[in-house]
Scaffold this active site. Structure first.
Site, PDB file in Angstrom:
ATOM      1  N   ARG A  58      52.290 -32.396  54.073  1.00 10.22           N
ATOM      2  CA  ARG A  58      51.844 -31.002  53.929  1.00 10.22           C
ATOM      3  C   ARG A  58      52.785 -30.250  52.991  1.00 10.22           C
ATOM      4  O   ARG A  58      52.385 -29.308  52.314  1.00 10.22           O
ATOM      5  CB  ARG A  58      51.752 -30.307  55.291  1.00 10.22           C
ATOM      6  CG  ARG A  58      51.376 -28.822  55.213  1.00 10.22           C
ATOM      7  CD  ARG A  58      50.787 -28.278  56.520  1.00 10.22           C
ATOM      8  NE  ARG A  58      51.531 -28.682  57.696  1.00 10.22           N
ATOM      9  CZ  ARG A  58      52.680 -28.125  58.107  1.00 10.22           C
ATOM     10  NH1 ARG A  58      53.225 -27.123  57.434  1.00 10.22           N
ATOM     11  NH2 ARG A  58      53.285 -28.567  59.192  1.00 10.22           N
ATOM     12  N   TYR A 111      33.536 -15.642  40.541  1.00 12.90           N
ATOM     13  CA  TYR A 111      33.048 -16.709  41.407  1.00 12.90           C
ATOM     14  C   TYR A 111      32.781 -16.110  42.793  1.00 12.90           C
ATOM     15  O   TYR A 111      33.598 -15.336  43.310  1.00 12.90           O
ATOM     16  CB  TYR A 111      34.115 -17.807  41.482  1.00 12.90           C
ATOM     17  CG  TYR A 111      33.754 -18.910  42.425  1.00 12.90           C
ATOM     18  CD1 TYR A 111      32.746 -19.806  42.101  1.00 12.90           C
ATOM     19  CD2 TYR A 111      34.393 -19.044  43.644  1.00 12.90           C
ATOM     20  CE1 TYR A 111      32.397 -20.826  42.973  1.00 12.90           C
ATOM     21  CE2 TYR A 111      34.056 -20.059  44.525  1.00 12.90           C
ATOM     22  CZ  TYR A 111      33.052 -20.939  44.188  1.00 12.90           C
ATOM     23  OH  TYR A 111      32.719 -21.938  45.047  1.00 12.90           O
ATOM     24  N   LYS A 206      36.250 -29.103  39.606  1.00 10.60           N
ATOM     25  CA  LYS A 206      35.312 -29.014  38.484  1.00 10.60           C
ATOM     26  C   LYS A 206      35.784 -29.917  37.339  1.00 10.60           C
ATOM     27  O   LYS A 206      35.958 -31.096  37.548  1.00 10.60           O
ATOM     28  CB  LYS A 206      35.171 -27.544  38.068  1.00 10.60           C
ATOM     29  CG  LYS A 206      34.997 -26.568  39.238  1.00 10.60           C
ATOM     30  CD  LYS A 206      33.683 -26.727  39.974  1.00 10.60           C
ATOM     31  CE  LYS A 206      33.607 -25.940  41.280  1.00 10.60           C
ATOM     32  NZ  LYS A 206      33.957 -24.530  41.184  1.00 10.60           N
TER      33      LYS A 206
HETATM   34  C1  LIG Z   1      34.319 -23.512  42.076  1.00 14.26           C
HETATM   35  C2  LIG Z   1      35.180 -22.395  41.661  1.00 14.26           C
HETATM   36  C3  LIG Z   1      36.173 -21.895  42.524  1.00 14.26           C
HETATM   37  C4  LIG Z   1      36.380 -22.437  43.916  1.00 14.26           C
HETATM   38  O1  LIG Z   1      36.763 -23.784  43.878  1.00 14.26           O
HETATM   39  P1  LIG Z   1      36.480 -24.822  45.084  1.00 14.26           P
HETATM   40  O2  LIG Z   1      37.152 -26.062  44.612  1.00 14.26           O
HETATM   41  O3  LIG Z   1      34.994 -24.938  45.233  1.00 14.26           O
HETATM   42  O4  LIG Z   1      37.101 -24.239  46.308  1.00 14.26           O
HETATM   43  C5  LIG Z   1      36.973 -20.866  42.059  1.00 14.26           C
HETATM   44  N1  LIG Z   1      36.798 -20.335  40.830  1.00 14.26           N
HETATM   45  C6  LIG Z   1      35.857 -20.793  39.979  1.00 14.26           C
HETATM   46  C7  LIG Z   1      35.714 -20.163  38.634  1.00 14.26           C
HETATM   47  C8  LIG Z   1      35.010 -21.828  40.366  1.00 14.26           C
HETATM   48  O5  LIG Z   1      34.060 -22.266  39.532  1.00 14.26           O
END
Ligand SMILES: *Cc1c(COP(=O)(O)O)cnc(C)c1O
Length: 394
Positions: A58, A111, A206
């Site tokens: 952690r 977001y 992403k």
């Molecule tokens: C998807 C996304 C998030 C959140 O990310 P997660 O990995 O789904 O928690 C934050 N900011 C942007 C611009 C995103 O596209």
């Protein structure tokens, strides 16, 4: 962090983050939760020192540390901390850096998860939030309340319509800590720290990891700030899993080629969509019609794989379009090899009235596209076919 400031980002991405790898070429998975030490003194030093990567997972973990080092190198940062998700990173920044009575300046174009955290959770902790129009010059700076604003949080390019924030304006703000959610751009597209921002964060779920097989977040910046965040993160408990970090590090090696091809594909598709009479408001930072095209040129090296457009027939036609595509698929998320489409008005934002949708920059027929790695001509044919179907109304 990078000893390789003279190297191009593509080259850095190939080698970065392998110091913890014991000679293995590919990233190694260290799934252990804990580490054995010989003496109490050794354990004590690791429990107290920020960023220990061989104490308890952690706190830190060698596989995760490899991913953190790679992101720090690519962002030109001293250090980085990985999280279990992008929202883990966003919530650590917001709740780790702000206290009751503090004020945050952010933007309306955000977001949805970040927006909900700021709108619904922050007020419960007595943290005030101002939402500005990120495209209005000077909007962030003029909303800063000296002595009260502790955090400025920007997102660029922003969800869902690819609005941009001027990174030089964010970097010029002094007083509050400035952070940029640079998920859509990746470090190959833009480097907010070079413009003077204090922190950059990503949903590495992403494009950074890039294969839709890792849920992962990361924040990078000066060592002192990252160590402060680390102390909070150890208590927050949203630490990255070693498996996801390994996939993140694997993804980073091909980020440059993926992002370049996705940018080319998105440019091709955006230009094709602009020629259609049944499509309006194609938004892509690489199009001359983008309202902030000059800013895009100034601060982005690659325009990325995200675009949006409006189907003229409104909500029903938008729904028929996203159900009608066959090469692309209807799914949330972005930045992976597969082209994905979403229709916010009938999914994530279905409960909003047309006025509320408009305030969020979403029309009834708005479609968001994350262009993958398919051949661009196949995507254009697929989109045109689905648009023809959506037009016909069945
Ligand atoms: C998807 C996304 C998030 C959140 O990310 P997660 O990995 O789904 O928690 C934050 N900011 C942007 C611009 C995103 O596209």
């Amino acid at each position: 962090m990078s000893t390789s400031d003279s190297l191009h980002a593509e080259t850095v991405a190939i080698r970065a983050g392998r110091e913890h790898n014991d000679g293995a070429l590919a990233p190694t998975l260290v799934p252990t939760t804990t580490f054995v030490t010989e003496t109490v003194e050794e354990a004590r030093a690791m429990a107290l020192g920020a960023g220990a990567s061989r104490f308890y997972s952690r706190y830190g973990n060698p596989t995760v540390a490899g991913f953190e080092d790679a992101v720090a190198s690519l962002e030109g940062a001293e250090a980085a901390r990985a999280f279990a998700s992008g929202m883990g990173a966003v919530s650590a920044v917001v709740l780790g850096l702000c206290s009751t009575g503090d004020h945050i300046v952010t933007q309306r174009q955000l977001y949805a998860g970040t927006q909900m955290l700021l709108q619904m959770v922050c007020p419960r902790f007595g943290i005030d939030v101002t939402f500005v129009d990120c495209t209005e010059p000077g909007a962030f700076a003029s909303a800063v309340v000296p002595g009260k604003t502790t955090l400025v949080l920007a997102e660029t390019p922003a969800n869902p319509k690819l609005d941009l924030v001027d990174l030089n304006e964010i970097g010029a703000i002094s007083g509050p800590i400035t952070v940029v959610d640079s998920t859509f751009a990746t470090p190959l597209g833009q480097r907010p720290l070079d413009h003077g921002a204090d922190l950059v964060l990503h949903s590495a779920t992403k494009a950074l990891a890039g294969h839709n097989d890792a849920t992962l977040g990361v924040v990078a910046g000066a060592r002192e700030l990252i160590e402060w965040l680390w102390s909070f993160a150890v208590l927050q408990g949203a630490n990255a899993s070693p498996f996801d970090a390994m996939n993140g590090l694997r993804g980073i090696r091909t980020l440059a080629v993926r992002l370049r091809q996705q940018s080319d594909g998105a440019q091709h598709l955006a230009e094709a969509l602009e020629s259609r009479a049944d499509v309006s408001e194609v938004r892509y930072p690489g199009l001359d019609s983008h309202p902030q095209r000059a800013l895009a040129r100034r601060q982005m090296a690659l325009m990325g794989g995200l675009l949006s457009f409006d189907v003229a027939g409104g909500r029903d036609a938008g729904r028929r379009f996203v159900e009608g595509v066959e090469v692309a698929q209807l799914a949330t998320s972005l930045g992976g090899p597969e082209t994905l489409v979403t229709h916010p008005a009938s999914t994530t934002h279905v409960n909003l009235t047309p006025d509320e949708l408009a305030a969020n920059g979403i029309g009834p027929g708005t479609v968001r596209v994350s262009v993958g790695l398919e051949h661009p001509d196949d995507l254009v044919a697929d989109f045109f076919g689905a648009l023809d179907l959506a037009e016909r109304g069945n």
